[in-house]
Scaffold this motif. Structure first.
Motif, PDB file in Angstrom:
ATOM      1  N   SER A  19     -45.423 -81.588 -23.085  1.00 34.55           N
ATOM      2  CA  SER A  19     -46.614 -81.041 -23.734  1.00 34.55           C
ATOM      3  C   SER A  19     -46.418 -79.533 -23.866  1.00 34.55           C
ATOM      4  O   SER A  19     -45.390 -78.982 -23.461  1.00 34.55           O
ATOM      5  CB  SER A  19     -47.855 -81.365 -22.906  1.00 34.55           C
ATOM      6  OG  SER A  19     -48.023 -82.773 -22.830  1.00 34.55           O
ATOM      7  N   GLN A  20     -47.422 -78.866 -24.430  1.00 32.04           N
ATOM      8  CA  GLN A  20     -47.281 -77.424 -24.645  1.00 32.04           C
ATOM      9  C   GLN A  20     -48.619 -76.746 -24.492  1.00 32.04           C
ATOM     10  O   GLN A  20     -49.676 -77.358 -24.647  1.00 32.04           O
ATOM     11  CB  GLN A  20     -46.726 -77.152 -26.054  1.00 32.04           C
ATOM     12  CG  GLN A  20     -47.677 -77.605 -27.156  1.00 32.04           C
ATOM     13  CD  GLN A  20     -47.044 -77.552 -28.536  1.00 32.04           C
ATOM     14  OE1 GLN A  20     -45.846 -77.692 -28.673  1.00 32.04           O
ATOM     15  NE2 GLN A  20     -47.872 -77.351 -29.563  1.00 32.04           N
ATOM     16  N   THR A  49     -58.081 -65.899 -12.949  1.00 35.43           N
ATOM     17  CA  THR A  49     -56.978 -65.476 -12.084  1.00 35.43           C
ATOM     18  C   THR A  49     -56.704 -66.562 -11.067  1.00 35.43           C
ATOM     19  O   THR A  49     -57.648 -67.102 -10.448  1.00 35.43           O
ATOM     20  CB  THR A  49     -57.338 -64.162 -11.357  1.00 35.43           C
ATOM     21  OG1 THR A  49     -57.633 -63.159 -12.333  1.00 35.43           O
ATOM     22  CG2 THR A  49     -56.189 -63.695 -10.467  1.00 35.43           C
ATOM     23  N   GLN A  50     -55.467 -66.883 -10.885  1.00 37.02           N
ATOM     24  CA  GLN A  50     -55.117 -67.945  -9.941  1.00 37.02           C
ATOM     25  C   GLN A  50     -55.297 -67.448  -8.509  1.00 37.02           C
ATOM     26  O   GLN A  50     -54.974 -66.316  -8.169  1.00 37.02           O
ATOM     27  CB  GLN A  50     -53.668 -68.391 -10.171  1.00 37.02           C
ATOM     28  CG  GLN A  50     -53.289 -69.627  -9.358  1.00 37.02           C
ATOM     29  CD  GLN A  50     -51.961 -70.212  -9.814  1.00 37.02           C
ATOM     30  OE1 GLN A  50     -51.438 -69.825 -10.855  1.00 37.02           O
ATOM     31  NE2 GLN A  50     -51.422 -71.131  -9.051  1.00 37.02           N
ATOM     32  N   LEU A  99     -50.160 -70.882 -17.919  1.00 34.49           N
ATOM     33  CA  LEU A  99     -48.964 -70.112 -18.224  1.00 34.49           C
ATOM     34  C   LEU A  99     -49.320 -68.838 -18.967  1.00 34.49           C
ATOM     35  O   LEU A  99     -50.309 -68.776 -19.696  1.00 34.49           O
ATOM     36  CB  LEU A  99     -48.000 -70.957 -19.080  1.00 34.49           C
ATOM     37  CG  LEU A  99     -47.500 -72.250 -18.399  1.00 34.49           C
ATOM     38  CD1 LEU A  99     -46.698 -73.084 -19.380  1.00 34.49           C
ATOM     39  CD2 LEU A  99     -46.654 -71.920 -17.179  1.00 34.49           C
ATOM     40  N   THR A 100     -48.509 -67.828 -18.766  1.00 37.45           N
ATOM     41  CA  THR A 100     -48.708 -66.544 -19.444  1.00 37.45           C
ATOM     42  C   THR A 100     -47.393 -66.127 -20.098  1.00 37.45           C
ATOM     43  O   THR A 100     -46.361 -66.793 -19.955  1.00 37.45           O
ATOM     44  CB  THR A 100     -49.134 -65.457 -18.445  1.00 37.45           C
ATOM     45  OG1 THR A 100     -48.043 -65.215 -17.539  1.00 37.45           O
ATOM     46  CG2 THR A 100     -50.355 -65.888 -17.644  1.00 37.45           C
ATOM     47  N   CYS A 101     -47.453 -65.009 -20.789  1.00 36.41           N
ATOM     48  CA  CYS A 101     -46.232 -64.516 -21.440  1.00 36.41           C
ATOM     49  C   CYS A 101     -45.115 -64.291 -20.420  1.00 36.41           C
ATOM     50  O   CYS A 101     -43.930 -64.401 -20.745  1.00 36.41           O
ATOM     51  CB  CYS A 101     -46.526 -63.218 -22.175  1.00 36.41           C
ATOM     52  SG  CYS A 101     -47.568 -63.442 -23.641  1.00 36.41           S
ATOM     53  N   ARG A 126     -45.448 -71.144 -27.628  1.00 39.60           N
ATOM     54  CA  ARG A 126     -45.862 -72.401 -27.001  1.00 39.60           C
ATOM     55  C   ARG A 126     -44.944 -72.645 -25.811  1.00 39.60           C
ATOM     56  O   ARG A 126     -43.731 -72.798 -25.992  1.00 39.60           O
ATOM     57  CB  ARG A 126     -45.765 -73.544 -28.004  1.00 39.60           C
ATOM     58  CG  ARG A 126     -46.803 -73.455 -29.111  1.00 39.60           C
ATOM     59  CD  ARG A 126     -46.531 -74.456 -30.215  1.00 39.60           C
ATOM     60  NE  ARG A 126     -47.642 -74.534 -31.165  1.00 39.60           N
ATOM     61  CZ  ARG A 126     -47.573 -75.135 -32.345  1.00 39.60           C
ATOM     62  NH1 ARG A 126     -46.444 -75.699 -32.730  1.00 39.60           N
ATOM     63  NH2 ARG A 126     -48.632 -75.175 -33.144  1.00 39.60           N
ATOM     64  N   LEU A 127     -45.543 -72.661 -24.649  1.00 40.49           N
ATOM     65  CA  LEU A 127     -44.770 -72.902 -23.431  1.00 40.49           C
ATOM     66  C   LEU A 127     -44.834 -74.389 -23.098  1.00 40.49           C
ATOM     67  O   LEU A 127     -45.917 -74.987 -23.063  1.00 40.49           O
ATOM     68  CB  LEU A 127     -45.322 -72.071 -22.273  1.00 40.49           C
ATOM     69  CG  LEU A 127     -45.308 -70.549 -22.509  1.00 40.49           C
ATOM     70  CD1 LEU A 127     -45.834 -69.820 -21.280  1.00 40.49           C
ATOM     71  CD2 LEU A 127     -43.917 -70.057 -22.833  1.00 40.49           C
ATOM     72  N   CYS A 128     -43.685 -74.969 -22.891  1.00 41.48           N
ATOM     73  CA  CYS A 128     -43.623 -76.409 -22.636  1.00 41.48           C
ATOM     74  C   CYS A 128     -43.908 -76.696 -21.162  1.00 41.48           C
ATOM     75  O   CYS A 128     -43.599 -75.900 -20.277  1.00 41.48           O
ATOM     76  CB  CYS A 128     -42.238 -76.941 -23.008  1.00 41.48           C
ATOM     77  SG  CYS A 128     -41.670 -76.403 -24.644  1.00 41.48           S
ATOM     78  N   TYR A 129     -44.486 -77.851 -20.923  1.00 40.96           N
ATOM     79  CA  TYR A 129     -44.735 -78.312 -19.543  1.00 40.96           C
ATOM     80  C   TYR A 129     -44.846 -79.826 -19.580  1.00 40.96           C
ATOM     81  O   TYR A 129     -44.865 -80.458 -20.629  1.00 40.96           O
ATOM     82  CB  TYR A 129     -46.009 -77.670 -18.971  1.00 40.96           C
ATOM     83  CG  TYR A 129     -47.293 -78.133 -19.623  1.00 40.96           C
ATOM     84  CD1 TYR A 129     -48.027 -79.186 -19.071  1.00 40.96           C
ATOM     85  CD2 TYR A 129     -47.773 -77.547 -20.794  1.00 40.96           C
ATOM     86  CE1 TYR A 129     -49.208 -79.632 -19.674  1.00 40.96           C
ATOM     87  CE2 TYR A 129     -48.935 -77.976 -21.402  1.00 40.96           C
ATOM     88  CZ  TYR A 129     -49.659 -79.021 -20.834  1.00 40.96           C
ATOM     89  OH  TYR A 129     -50.808 -79.460 -21.431  1.00 40.96           O
ATOM     90  N   GLY A 130     -44.968 -80.398 -18.403  1.00 43.85           N
ATOM     91  CA  GLY A 130     -45.147 -81.850 -18.343  1.00 43.85           C
ATOM     92  C   GLY A 130     -43.874 -82.566 -17.934  1.00 43.85           C
ATOM     93  O   GLY A 130     -43.019 -81.968 -17.288  1.00 43.85           O
TER      94      GLY A 130
END
Length: 196
Positions: A114-115, A13-14, A64-66, A101-105
């Motif tokens: 990235s994902q 948990t953040q 990341l979450t849904c 796949r959630l993208c980031y970067g």
């Protein structure tokens, strides 16, 4: 510190601070995300401390979450997403099983997005279709033109003034005349018989 890695982010948990906000009785359940692939994983408390400690790991996908699917645009692959806004895209790995796949970067040293994979997701709600512009209220039918005015009637011509008839004079009345007296009856005596 324990040998924690990015993989240990899973399920945590953040929190805003390992030392101040994390539950000391469950330090291993928290992390602090610093951004750009850097996270602090909470652990402890170590001997003599009453708060959690933390160790920093780098090169991690963001936690990341849904829920982070909302508002993202679907792309074929994160590597083809717009690198100026990687976090606005996602790609399905297996939509039927909710694996996205959630993208980031881009992360340091990379030129493409990235994902990170998340499971159990539902497709993001599609934005509602744009409402059609409100139809203007029906315009009232144009007022019907007034019926044509009949042509003005000519002024009634006065009947020719009858020439005054002369006053009718009463016929002269005559006084009744006396009935004529009957002519005197002539008495005829029978003629005497002729002599025989």
């Amino acid at each position: 510190p324990p040998p924690l890695t990015c993989a240990d982010l899973a399920g945590r948990t953040q929190t805003d601070s390992c030392g101040q906000d994390a539950d000391p009785s469950d330090c291993d359940s928290y992390f602090k995300w610093k951004g750009s692939g850097v996270a602090k994983l909470c652990y402890g408390p170590v001997d003599g401390k009453t708060t959690c400690s933390s160790t920093q790991v780098e090169g991690c996908p963001p936690p990341l979450t849904c829920a982070d699917l909302a508002g993202r645009t679907e792309v074929a692959k994160c590597k083809k997403a717009d690198t100026d806004d990687c976090a606005a895209s996602f790609a399905w790995k297996d939509e039927s099983s909710g694996l996205a796949r959630l993208c980031y970067g881009p992360v340091d040293g990379e030129t493409k997005c990235s994902q990170t994979e998340v499971e159990g997701c539902l497709p993001p709600p599609s934005p509602p279709p744009p409402l059609p512009p409100p139809s203007p209220p029906p315009s009232p039918p144009p007022p019907s033109p007034p019926p044509p005015m009949p042509p003005p009637l000519p002024p009634p011509s006065s009947p020719p003034s009858a020439s005054p008839s002369p006053p009718v004079t009463a016929a002269p009345t005559f006084a009744p005349t006396a009935a004529p007296t009957a002519a005197p009856s002539l008495l005829f005596s029978p003629s005497p018989p002729p002599p025989s």
